[in-house]
Enzyme design. Structure first.
Site, PDB file in Angstrom:
ATOM      1  NE  ARG A 239      -4.460  -0.838   0.170  1.00 35.94           N
ATOM      2  CZ  ARG A 239      -4.804  -1.822  -0.655  1.00 35.94           C
ATOM      3  NH1 ARG A 239      -3.914  -2.278  -1.520  1.00 35.94           N
ATOM      4  NH2 ARG A 239      -6.011  -2.351  -0.603  1.00 35.94           N
ATOM      5  CD  GLU A 268      -2.678   4.072  -4.802  1.00 39.97           C
ATOM      6  OE1 GLU A 268      -3.644   3.298  -4.982  1.00 39.97           O
ATOM      7  OE2 GLU A 268      -1.481   3.699  -4.810  1.00 39.97           O
ATOM      8  CG  HIS A 286      -3.309   0.246  -6.643  1.00 41.31           C
ATOM      9  ND1 HIS A 286      -3.531   0.942  -5.486  1.00 41.31           N
ATOM     10  CD2 HIS A 286      -3.482  -1.063  -6.314  1.00 41.31           C
ATOM     11  CE1 HIS A 286      -3.821   0.099  -4.504  1.00 41.31           C
ATOM     12  NE2 HIS A 286      -3.796  -1.124  -4.989  1.00 41.31           N
TER      13      HIS A 286
END
Length: 332
Positions: A239, A268, A286
């Protein structure tokens, strides 16, 4: 009368059609990222919600949506959800573990290999038209086979990464985890438990697979990067926020480490601007779990959870991956 649910982001049509057989469904076909107020407004009158990692769920939001009984995510990580707040209000929460393990491990290994073998750098070089001849050291990078793999976080995905390295590439495996694995599990991968400092100092390629929490914020920063070999790489498929992105950009620019592969970022979809200026990093948006079969499996598991959570019949199946099943007992 059917219960009403909200699907907060666009998902695959097959899952939507399945949900429509059970519920009155409101979808987000434009795939907008709603503000907190917009999300609260959309949730009015809804019994359930299918979310992703982009919807923050906390007590303030839940208090504005008193009819809500179940929130089911198609993501494994749930640092965006206050699970105790859900439990306190009798709202079931379920995530989607397991179904994305192998696909995410595949991608993590691919990202690590791309960083080590300088794939992004060499492709940009070629596209710029700068390739005019072969030279012996042209984008010479690091080997994967036989190199030491360091896995920070040996949960499901970490073990899958370790298995690929140990079995497919003859890599000695170092790992660090909150708790040491059973000897039989260590033996399966030939993995050796070490301290975090030993992992960063000893590994040729570090892969980060820890969940994000307040405790893991900037778990990897300047101090950890300085312990690494100058020839080493680091890959983050965990993460954003686990790695200090600014410190990593400095380490890449200064040659503290050789390269990095990043699929997740602190803020993000924004990316730290310094990471965009260093050549020796592979950046992806991602997408570690983004194979069509896996994204469908994630959506279907979230649907399984939501269908079971809102089925109030005595003896109905329980949501398969709920994190707070006790709330169902309060309602039955």
């Amino acid at each position: 009368m059917k219960s009403a649910i909200l699907v907060c982001r666009r998902i695959l049509p097959a899952t939507v059609e399945r949900l429509r057989r059970h519920f009155e469904v409101e979808t987000n076909d434009a795939d907008d990222v709603w503000s907190r107020d917009e999300l609260a407004e959309r949730l009015q009158g809804k019994d359930g919600a299918l979310i992703t990692s982009t919807q923050p769920i906390d007590g303030v939001l839940l208090d504005r949506c008193p009819q809500l009984r179940a929130i089911c995510s198609l993501s494994t990580g749930y640092n965006n959800v206050d699970v105790p707040a859900c439990t306190a209000r009798g709202v079931l929460f379920a995530n989607a573990p397991d179904v994305l393990t192998e696909t995410t491990a595949d991608f993590g290994f691919a990202l690590m290999m791309a960083a080590a073998r300088r794939v992004t750098e060499s492709e940009h070089f070629l596209r710029r038209g700068e390739w005019t001849k072969w030279t012996v050291d042209l984008f010479a990078g690091a080997d994967i086979h036989g190199a030491t793999l360091g896995v920070l976080g040996m949960g499901r995905i970490g073990r899958a990464v370790a298995r690929r390295g140990a079995r497919g590439f003859d890599m000695p495996v170092l790992y660090h985890n909150r708790s040491r694995l059973e000897p039989s599990v260590e033996a399966e991968f030939g993995a050796r438990y070490v301290s975090r400092d030993e992992l960063f100092a000893g590994a040729d390629h570090v892969v980060i697979v820890v969940p994000y929490s307040a405790e893991s914020h900037h778990l990897v920063g300047a101090a950890e990067l300085k312990r690494m070999k100058p020839t080493a790489t680091i890959t983050n498929i965990a993460r954003g926020g686990v790695v200090d992105d600014a410190a990593l950009a400095r380490a890449l620019r200064d040659g503290t480490i050789a390269a990095a592969g990043l699929d997740v970022f602190e803020d993000e979809p924004s990316v730290h601007p310094d990471l965009l200026t260093v050549p020796n990093v592979v950046l992806t948006p991602h997408i570690a779990s983004a194979s069509l079969p896996t994204r469908l499996a994630m959506s279907e598991l979230a649907a399984d959870n939501l269908i079971a959570a809102l089925d109030d019949r005595p003896g109905a199946p329980l949501p398969p991956t709920a994190l707070n099943l006790e709330v169902l007992g309060r309602r039955l």
